[in-house]
Scaffold this active site. Sequence first.
Site, PDB file in Angstrom:
ATOM      1  N   VAL A  31     -18.597  61.727  27.665  1.00 30.54           N
ATOM      2  CA  VAL A  31     -18.257  62.903  26.841  1.00 30.54           C
ATOM      3  C   VAL A  31     -18.482  62.611  25.354  1.00 30.54           C
ATOM      4  O   VAL A  31     -18.983  63.469  24.606  1.00 30.54           O
ATOM      5  CB  VAL A  31     -16.799  63.350  27.098  1.00 30.54           C
ATOM      6  N   LYS A 113      -6.512  64.787  30.391  1.00 25.76           N
ATOM      7  CA  LYS A 113      -5.492  65.597  31.088  1.00 25.76           C
ATOM      8  C   LYS A 113      -4.326  64.765  31.597  1.00 25.76           C
ATOM      9  O   LYS A 113      -3.187  65.217  31.602  1.00 25.76           O
ATOM     10  CB  LYS A 113      -6.099  66.389  32.257  1.00 25.76           C
ATOM     11  N   GLY A 142     -13.304  71.799  32.353  1.00 27.40           N
ATOM     12  CA  GLY A 142     -14.544  71.502  31.623  1.00 27.40           C
ATOM     13  C   GLY A 142     -14.919  72.555  30.602  1.00 27.40           C
ATOM     14  O   GLY A 142     -14.198  72.772  29.631  1.00 27.40           O
ATOM     15  N   GLY A 195     -21.982  61.076  36.142  1.00 28.75           N
ATOM     16  CA  GLY A 195     -20.984  61.158  35.057  1.00 28.75           C
ATOM     17  C   GLY A 195     -19.906  62.196  35.294  1.00 28.75           C
ATOM     18  O   GLY A 195     -19.171  62.550  34.382  1.00 28.75           O
ATOM     19  N   GLU A 198     -14.136  60.481  37.492  1.00 24.81           N
ATOM     20  CA  GLU A 198     -13.294  59.642  36.644  1.00 24.81           C
ATOM     21  C   GLU A 198     -13.589  58.174  36.959  1.00 24.81           C
ATOM     22  O   GLU A 198     -14.032  57.853  38.073  1.00 24.81           O
ATOM     23  CB  GLU A 198     -11.816  59.923  36.937  1.00 24.81           C
ATOM     24  N   ASP A 209      -6.184  64.501  39.452  1.00 20.88           N
ATOM     25  CA  ASP A 209      -6.841  65.105  38.283  1.00 20.88           C
ATOM     26  C   ASP A 209      -6.599  66.624  38.270  1.00 20.88           C
ATOM     27  O   ASP A 209      -6.227  67.192  37.238  1.00 20.88           O
ATOM     28  CB  ASP A 209      -8.340  64.776  38.348  1.00 20.88           C
ATOM     29  N   LYS A 213      -4.332  68.933  35.470  1.00 22.31           N
ATOM     30  CA  LYS A 213      -4.842  70.155  34.818  1.00 22.31           C
ATOM     31  C   LYS A 213      -3.928  71.344  35.126  1.00 22.31           C
ATOM     32  O   LYS A 213      -3.651  72.170  34.258  1.00 22.31           O
ATOM     33  CB  LYS A 213      -6.271  70.438  35.306  1.00 22.31           C
ATOM     34  N   GLY A 311     -19.206  66.705  33.286  1.00 26.06           N
ATOM     35  CA  GLY A 311     -20.501  66.314  32.709  1.00 26.06           C
ATOM     36  C   GLY A 311     -20.395  66.257  31.195  1.00 26.06           C
ATOM     37  O   GLY A 311     -19.535  66.910  30.588  1.00 26.06           O
TER      38      GLY A 311
HETATM   39  N1  LIG Z   1     -16.819  62.849  32.281  1.00 25.77           N
HETATM   40  C1  LIG Z   1     -16.445  64.117  32.429  1.00 25.77           C
HETATM   41  O1  LIG Z   1     -17.166  64.943  33.014  1.00 25.77           O
HETATM   42  C2  LIG Z   1     -15.128  64.584  31.879  1.00 25.77           C
HETATM   43  C3  LIG Z   1     -14.770  65.933  32.036  1.00 25.77           C
HETATM   44  C4  LIG Z   1     -13.571  66.391  31.484  1.00 25.77           C
HETATM   45  C5  LIG Z   1     -12.738  65.502  30.822  1.00 25.77           C
HETATM   46  N2  LIG Z   1     -13.092  64.189  30.719  1.00 25.77           N
HETATM   47  C6  LIG Z   1     -12.176  63.295  30.011  1.00 25.77           C
HETATM   48  O2  LIG Z   1     -12.832  62.819  28.844  1.00 25.77           O
HETATM   49  C7  LIG Z   1     -12.360  61.507  28.536  1.00 25.77           C
HETATM   50  C8  LIG Z   1     -13.552  60.569  28.411  1.00 25.77           C
HETATM   51  O3  LIG Z   1     -14.223  60.533  29.666  1.00 25.77           O
HETATM   52  P1  LIG Z   1     -15.665  59.870  29.814  1.00 25.77           P
HETATM   53  O4  LIG Z   1     -16.163  60.323  31.152  1.00 25.77           O
HETATM   54  O5  LIG Z   1     -16.489  60.119  28.607  1.00 25.77           O
HETATM   55  O6  LIG Z   1     -15.270  58.317  29.890  1.00 25.77           O
HETATM   56  P2  LIG Z   1     -16.279  57.055  29.901  1.00 25.77           P
HETATM   57  O7  LIG Z   1     -17.673  57.504  30.118  1.00 25.77           O
HETATM   58  O8  LIG Z   1     -15.694  56.062  30.846  1.00 25.77           O
HETATM   59  O9  LIG Z   1     -16.187  56.485  28.407  1.00 25.77           O
HETATM   60  C9  LIG Z   1     -15.006  55.933  27.899  1.00 25.77           C
HETATM   61  C10 LIG Z   1     -15.249  55.503  26.475  1.00 25.77           C
HETATM   62  O10 LIG Z   1     -13.993  55.112  25.920  1.00 25.77           O
HETATM   63  C11 LIG Z   1     -14.138  53.879  25.263  1.00 25.77           C
HETATM   64  N3  LIG Z   1     -12.835  53.209  25.267  1.00 25.77           N
HETATM   65  C12 LIG Z   1     -12.052  52.854  26.318  1.00 25.77           C
HETATM   66  N4  LIG Z   1     -10.880  52.341  25.878  1.00 25.77           N
HETATM   67  C13 LIG Z   1     -10.932  52.379  24.533  1.00 25.77           C
HETATM   68  C14 LIG Z   1     -10.039  52.009  23.499  1.00 25.77           C
HETATM   69  N5  LIG Z   1      -8.840  51.491  23.770  1.00 25.77           N
HETATM   70  N6  LIG Z   1     -10.420  52.213  22.201  1.00 25.77           N
HETATM   71  C15 LIG Z   1     -11.626  52.734  21.917  1.00 25.77           C
HETATM   72  N7  LIG Z   1     -12.523  53.108  22.842  1.00 25.77           N
HETATM   73  C16 LIG Z   1     -12.167  52.941  24.135  1.00 25.77           C
HETATM   74  C17 LIG Z   1     -15.201  53.137  26.047  1.00 25.77           C
HETATM   75  O11 LIG Z   1     -15.746  52.133  25.197  1.00 25.77           O
HETATM   76  P3  LIG Z   1     -17.021  51.254  25.611  1.00 25.77           P
HETATM   77  O12 LIG Z   1     -18.201  52.169  25.466  1.00 25.77           O
HETATM   78  O13 LIG Z   1     -17.029  50.161  24.609  1.00 25.77           O
HETATM   79  O14 LIG Z   1     -16.772  50.798  27.034  1.00 25.77           O
HETATM   80  C18 LIG Z   1     -16.178  54.285  26.323  1.00 25.77           C
HETATM   81  O15 LIG Z   1     -17.044  54.488  25.248  1.00 25.77           O
HETATM   82  C19 LIG Z   1     -11.377  61.127  29.642  1.00 25.77           C
HETATM   83  O16 LIG Z   1     -10.070  61.444  29.236  1.00 25.77           O
HETATM   84  C20 LIG Z   1     -11.771  62.061  30.795  1.00 25.77           C
HETATM   85  O17 LIG Z   1     -10.684  62.340  31.645  1.00 25.77           O
HETATM   86  C21 LIG Z   1     -14.267  63.713  31.224  1.00 25.77           C
END
Ligand SMILES: NC(=O)c1ccc[n+]([C@@H]2O[C@H](COP(=O)([O-])OP(=O)(O)OC[C@H]3O[C@@H](n4cnc5c(N)ncnc54)[C@H](OP(=O)(O)O)[C@@H]3O)[C@@H](O)[C@H]2O)c1
Length: 411
Positions: A31, A113, A142, A195, A198, A209, A213, A311
Amino acid sequence: MAPEPVVSTVAIRTPYAARHLRIGLFGFGCVGQGLHGVLNRSAGLQVQVQQVVVKHRDKPRNAPAELFDYAPEAILANPAVDTVVELIDHAEEAWQIVQAALQAGKAAVTANKKMLAEHLREVVQLQEQTGSTLLYEASCAGSIPIIRNLEEYYDNDLIDLLQGILNGTCNYILSRMYDEGAEFGDVLADAQRLGFAESDPTLDVDGFDAKYKLVILTLHAFGVFLRPEQVLNVGIRGATAHDFQFAREKGFRLQLVATSQKVGDTGLATYVLPHLVPASNLLYNVSREYNGVIVRTAFAEQQFFQGKGAGGFPTASAVLADLSALTHHYRYEYKKVYQGTRLQPTHQVELPVYVRHTPDSPLLARLNLRDIQARHVSGGYAYTIGTVTLADLLPLQDELNTGESFVAVLG
Ligand SMILES: NC(=O)c1ccc[n+]([C@@H]2O[C@H](COP(=O)([O-])OP(=O)(O)OC[C@H]3O[C@@H](n4cnc5c(N)ncnc54)[C@H](OP(=O)(O)O)[C@@H]3O)[C@@H](O)[C@H]2O)c1
């Protein structure tokens, strides 16, 4: 002679000057990178990313190296940052970041969430105490703009049902298992590669999840604070080829549905359960990584929202909408909470269910299944259709999430 062009003499002015935001971004994963791409292409929004804080130093990044840091203070103690965007994948660390941001007088945006559902009362109190704003449209469904609609559009209509497909990963898995007969593990791996999933897939497939929500949406729809443990969540781990075959033969689709519904004048029942959804239901055609939300109200009656539920770019679009709202000084007013609600959580709601079980399983008796309408036994496959209450299902939640048997609501 050609007519004179009509020239409008009415000047259209915005009531407030839009703020310029100086952002500190936590997380540059699916994201976070999506947001970076979206901001680069979004004309008109007055936003500048000052700093990005991530976890691992050795990961290659597709943005200028000088943007990155590894210490939270690089954002939280940085006077050049007025808005913190929290997009990491760890709920408690996210809560530390959000608290520190609001206490430092910065606005914040989050998509987490689990963190929100577990700290919802504190989230509201902290905003009251600090006067700082937290927005979180991306945390639910989303790209569907549901939270702000519940807050603003439905601020005075009387909602009696909020029901939706809120987890893109489960819907993607179930759609492909239904349409292609694909295997659960293979499709989950595809969802992770794309992507949607979770980092911890249990959160998706066991319905946690969707429950987080639902807890957030229930606050904005009904003004009721729920603790996540008050809400039943049974996921899709138990769904087998037999259940998909049953669904196809009877003209249903198998979907994971989250429901918040009024029961009588004062009750509110909330639960996440697999459903066998008939073609007449608006959720029937919500497939793959799409989410859908039905809102039913006293005056507007039934309305339906559909959009991508997961996504990088779809989720970033909701973060973008929150940033845009911040530039116009928007904050949630938690209108339903302050209107004063008489609704109390209840588990006394009857649900028509399909239960797949082993032929001599004690599960039916333990479920207190009644009003039996159909029974089927052939070889090792047996199912029974009848009625249960939410109260009967709650003690069996963990057992149902092991995948030994399977319960789905009919309808
Ligand atoms: N993916 C989806 O479709 C989606 C949809 C809705 C909501 N979300 C929510 O959006 C959020 C992010 O999801 P994502 O899918 O983007 O996760 P992700 O791809 O796993 O990326 C997580 C990011 O957070 C960084 N990180 C982890 N712990 C950290 C810390 N303590 N300090 C600083 N950076 C840290 C990681 O760093 P590194 O790069 O160094 O590993 C990485 O860049 C989550 O809360 C998720 O529930 C995601």
